[in-house]
Motif scaffolding. Structure first.
Motif, mmCIF file in Angstrom:
data_model
loop_
_atom_site.group_PDB
_atom_site.id
_atom_site.type_symbol
_atom_site.label_atom_id
_atom_site.label_comp_id
_atom_site.label_asym_id
_atom_site.label_seq_id
_atom_site.Cartn_x
_atom_site.Cartn_y
_atom_site.Cartn_z
ATOM 1 N N VAL A 120 0.784 -1.071 -0.010
ATOM 2 C CA VAL A 120 -0.019 0.008 -0.078
ATOM 3 C C VAL A 120 0.782 1.113 -0.049
ATOM 4 C CG1 VAL A 120 -1.654 1.369 1.317
ATOM 5 C CG2 VAL A 120 -1.979 -1.189 1.062
ATOM 6 N N LEU A 121 1.787 1.360 0.852
ATOM 7 C CA LEU A 121 2.572 2.482 0.933
ATOM 8 C C LEU A 121 3.418 2.764 -0.033
ATOM 9 C CD1 LEU A 121 3.968 1.927 4.699
ATOM 10 C CD2 LEU A 121 2.177 3.682 3.830
ATOM 11 N N CYS A 122 4.137 1.834 -0.834
ATOM 12 C CA CYS A 122 4.654 2.224 -2.001
ATOM 13 C C CYS A 122 3.897 2.558 -3.122
ATOM 14 C CB CYS A 122 5.646 0.656 -2.474
ATOM 15 S SG CYS A 122 6.992 0.334 -1.347
ATOM 16 N N HIS A 123 2.709 1.669 -3.144
ATOM 17 C CA HIS A 123 1.867 2.079 -4.404
ATOM 18 C C HIS A 123 1.523 3.813 -4.170
ATOM 19 C CE1 HIS A 123 0.772 -0.969 -6.936
ATOM 20 N NE2 HIS A 123 0.569 -1.950 -5.866
ATOM 21 N N LEU A 124 1.055 4.078 -2.849
ATOM 22 C CA LEU A 124 0.744 5.652 -2.604
ATOM 23 C C LEU A 124 1.941 6.416 -2.806
ATOM 24 C CD1 LEU A 124 -1.475 5.100 0.564
ATOM 25 C CD2 LEU A 124 -2.118 5.561 -1.765
ATOM 26 N N ALA A 125 3.138 6.185 -2.474
ATOM 27 C CA ALA A 125 4.435 7.068 -2.593
ATOM 28 C C ALA A 125 4.459 7.155 -4.112
ATOM 29 C CB ALA A 125 5.521 6.328 -2.050
ATOM 30 N N ALA A 126 4.465 6.034 -4.798
ATOM 31 C CA ALA A 126 4.617 6.187 -6.474
ATOM 32 C C ALA A 126 3.732 7.056 -7.009
ATOM 33 C CB ALA A 126 4.882 4.744 -6.885
ATOM 34 N N SER A 127 2.456 7.008 -6.593
ATOM 35 C CA SER A 127 1.396 8.048 -7.066
ATOM 36 C C SER A 127 1.551 9.366 -6.855
ATOM 37 C CB SER A 127 -0.122 7.383 -6.638
ATOM 38 O OG SER A 127 -0.325 7.834 -5.215
ATOM 39 N N GLY A 128 2.168 9.761 -5.781
ATOM 40 C CA GLY A 128 2.371 11.254 -5.471
ATOM 41 C C GLY A 128 1.075 11.920 -4.932
ATOM 42 N N CYS A 129 -0.053 11.162 -4.876
ATOM 43 C CA CYS A 129 -1.305 11.811 -4.461
ATOM 44 C C CYS A 129 -1.480 11.745 -3.051
ATOM 45 C CB CYS A 129 -2.351 10.609 -4.901
ATOM 46 S SG CYS A 129 -2.326 10.687 -6.871
ATOM 47 N N LEU A 130 -0.656 11.015 -1.996
ATOM 48 C CA LEU A 130 -0.886 11.044 -0.660
ATOM 49 C C LEU A 130 0.258 11.891 0.113
ATOM 50 C CD1 LEU A 130 -3.047 9.293 1.202
ATOM 51 C CD2 LEU A 130 -1.182 7.939 2.039
ATOM 52 N N ASP A 131 -0.431 12.395 1.167
ATOM 53 C CA ASP A 131 0.412 13.247 2.095
ATOM 54 C C ASP A 131 0.583 12.384 3.395
ATOM 55 O OD1 ASP A 131 0.396 16.177 0.843
ATOM 56 O OD2 ASP A 131 -1.665 15.353 0.471
ATOM 57 N N ILE A 132 -0.174 11.927 4.227
ATOM 58 C CA ILE A 132 0.134 11.355 5.074
ATOM 59 C C ILE A 132 -0.790 9.794 5.294
ATOM 60 C CG2 ILE A 132 -0.331 11.444 7.831
ATOM 61 C CD1 ILE A 132 -0.448 14.599 7.177
ATOM 62 N N ALA A 133 -0.026 8.992 5.865
ATOM 63 C CA ALA A 133 -0.791 7.680 6.233
ATOM 64 C C ALA A 133 -0.443 7.243 7.485
ATOM 65 C CB ALA A 133 0.014 6.669 5.062
ATOM 66 N N CYS A 134 -1.467 6.799 8.210
ATOM 67 C CA CYS A 134 -1.386 6.420 9.686
ATOM 68 C C CYS A 134 -2.080 5.082 9.917
ATOM 69 C CB CYS A 134 -2.173 7.579 10.442
ATOM 70 S SG CYS A 134 -1.638 9.379 10.414
ATOM 71 N N LYS A 135 -1.159 4.353 10.419
ATOM 72 C CA LYS A 135 -1.793 2.941 10.970
ATOM 73 C C LYS A 135 -2.505 3.181 12.375
ATOM 74 C CE LYS A 135 0.161 -1.682 12.015
ATOM 75 N NZ LYS A 135 -0.814 -2.576 11.233
ATOM 76 N N PHE A 136 -3.671 2.649 12.441
ATOM 77 C CA PHE A 136 -4.504 2.880 13.717
ATOM 78 C C PHE A 136 -3.622 2.024 14.869
ATOM 79 C CE2 PHE A 136 -8.110 1.776 16.295
ATOM 80 C CZ PHE A 136 -8.082 3.089 16.903
ATOM 81 N N ASN A 137 -3.649 2.358 15.929
ATOM 82 C CA ASN A 137 -2.660 1.959 16.986
ATOM 83 C C ASN A 137 -3.282 1.874 18.345
ATOM 84 O OD1 ASN A 137 -0.612 0.789 18.492
ATOM 85 N ND2 ASN A 137 0.547 2.560 18.366
ATOM 86 N N THR A 138 -4.002 0.790 18.689
ATOM 87 C CA THR A 138 -4.130 0.821 20.387
ATOM 88 C C THR A 138 -3.544 -0.591 20.754
ATOM 89 O OG1 THR A 138 -6.407 -0.398 19.957
ATOM 90 C CG2 THR A 138 -6.461 2.053 19.928
ATOM 91 N N ARG A 139 -3.344 -0.496 22.217
ATOM 92 C CA ARG A 139 -2.764 -1.682 22.572
ATOM 93 C C ARG A 139 -3.591 -3.142 22.457
ATOM 94 N NH1 ARG A 139 -1.319 -5.868 24.061
ATOM 95 N NH2 ARG A 139 -0.516 -6.658 25.880
#
Length: 406
Positions: free
Chosen positions: A212-231
């Motif tokens: 997912v991250l590589c596709h988004l980086a290569a597209s140049g369309c996304l600014d921020i990606a956050c993985k939801f994180n709780t214990r």
């Protein structure tokens, strides 16, 4: 009408509340924050009006605040239910980013020979068909972002061309992980696929996120990606046996992309193309049609770094060639790194008859997973004019292979 007047009063009160919250934070030195104005709400709610009222109060109290819209779902509420109505009515002034949430299993289906059927219970590493379905969703994220970026740049909605970013404030392979209620491991203390249900945090989650991250980086369309994180749900950090903390395999996948592959903000991505066996069920995951082995390339510190992601549950043979205008005496040696199940700590699952969560193998799981950050081999490319050909290599099932030019 009385109903409309009541709603209007609620909007004004909402602005007053958010203005007070932002002012209180500003007094404590917390200015210029990024705000997701509304958490997930029903698709019939007036998202545009609610966001405008909340955002107006925040901006009045903190002119430097960055405003994201409500948490929306790609392919459903983001474009038709929020972006178009908001920009048409209010313009782009109070919208700096658009925020989305999406999990690969949102459709809650499993594809088999007879069609879709409901899937119940925790998903484990033994669920081959469902794992294949999850991996087939990764290209959808870039399709969603490209469509949304095109809409945000539409001169009819954004006539002055204000830059509006895109953020995934939540994304992951599963929307519901089995923390605290995972299956028993009848083979404990040995590894068993049927008991490995930590898909978001094991090596599967690492490869899924990398795609997912590589596709988004290569597209140049996304600014921020956050993985939801709780214990107790999707946590990146878990309790170690000695009461401390250790990093789960997905953490190492992110570190591998950043430190070894050079996938950092501002990195220069160069053109890469992969050819070969493609997704088998593209019609069921929104039209995605990409090879099982995906290729990306990064220029970092004068070095070329190749990323090969095998989303398949089977090993794949890869023939790699690099076309370059710089031949001469340029080095043709590559250091190979591999992130795969046999190079990280595996989730063992809980002992039968117990109520614990289970744990990743090893007294110090970090030591086991650190292996994926170490070189696995060195390859020498053969020069043929302006082409470098690497020896054929095997990409293990569900894996990341990184080749760093020396």
């Amino acid at each position: 009408s009385e109903a409309a007047e009541g709603r209007s009063n609620q909007y004004a009160e909402m602005s007053q509340v958010t203005r007070g919250i932002a002012a209180g934070l500003s007094e404590r030195g917390l200015k210029g924050l990024i705000w997701e104005t509304i958490y997930e709400i029903g698709h019939t709610m007036p998202m545009a009006d609610i966001h405008y009222s909340a955002a107006r109060g925040i901006r009045e109290a903190d002119p430097k605040a960055k405003l994201m819209g409500p948490a929306t779902w790609p392919g459903w509420t983001v474009e038709e239910r929020f972006v178009k109505p908001f920009l048409s009515k209010y313009g782009p002034e109070l919208l700096d980013f658009v925020t989305m949430h999406s999990y690969a299993d949102n459709e809650h289906g499993l594809w088999n020979a007879s069609g879709w059927k409901e899937r119940k219970g925790p998903i484990t590493m033994a669920d081959g068909l469902f794992l294949t379905y999850l991996m087939e969703t990764t290209p959808k994220y870039v399709e969603w972002c490209r469509s949304l970026k095109k809409l945000l740049n539409d001169p009819k909605l954004n006539p002055r061309g204000k830059p509006i970013g895109i953020v995934f404030t939540e994304f992951d392979a599963l929307a519901e992980s089995a923390y605290g209620r995972n299956p028993e491991n009848v083979d404990w203390p040995n590894y068993r696929e049927e008991a490995d249900c930590y898909l978001n945090t094991n090596h599967f989650g690492g490869v899924w996120c990398a795609s997912v991250l590589c596709h988004l980086a290569a597209s140049g369309c996304l600014d921020i990606a956050c993985k939801f994180n709780t214990r107790q749900f999707y946590g990146l950090i878990d309790n170690a046996p000695d009461g401390g903390f250790y990093r789960q395999p997905v953490w190492f996948a992110w570190k591998l992309l950043q430190d070894v592959a050079g996938m950092k903000p501002g990195a220069r991505l160069v053109y890469a193309e992969a050819r070969g066996p493609r997704d088998k069920a593209k019609e069921h995951v929104g039209g995605a049609d990409t090879p099982w082995v995906e290729a990306f390339a990064v220029r970092s510190k004068g070095s070329l770094r190749l990323i090969l992601i095998n989303r398949s549950l089977e090993a794949q043979e890869a023939a790699v060639q690099i076309t370059t205008l710089r031949t001469g005496n340029r080095s043709s040696s590559f250091i190979r790194y591999v992130f795969a199940q046999d190079r990280v700590a595996r989730f063992i699952g809980r002992k039968a008859g117990t109520k614990g969560e289970g744990s990743f193998e090893g007294a110090q799981p970090d030591d086991l997973s650190n292996g994926c950050l170490l070189p696995s081999s060195e390859l020498t490319a053969r020069k043929e004019g302006n082409v470098l050909r690497l020896p054929d290599l095997t990409c293990p099932p569900i894996s990341i292979t990184i080749l760093v030019m020396k």
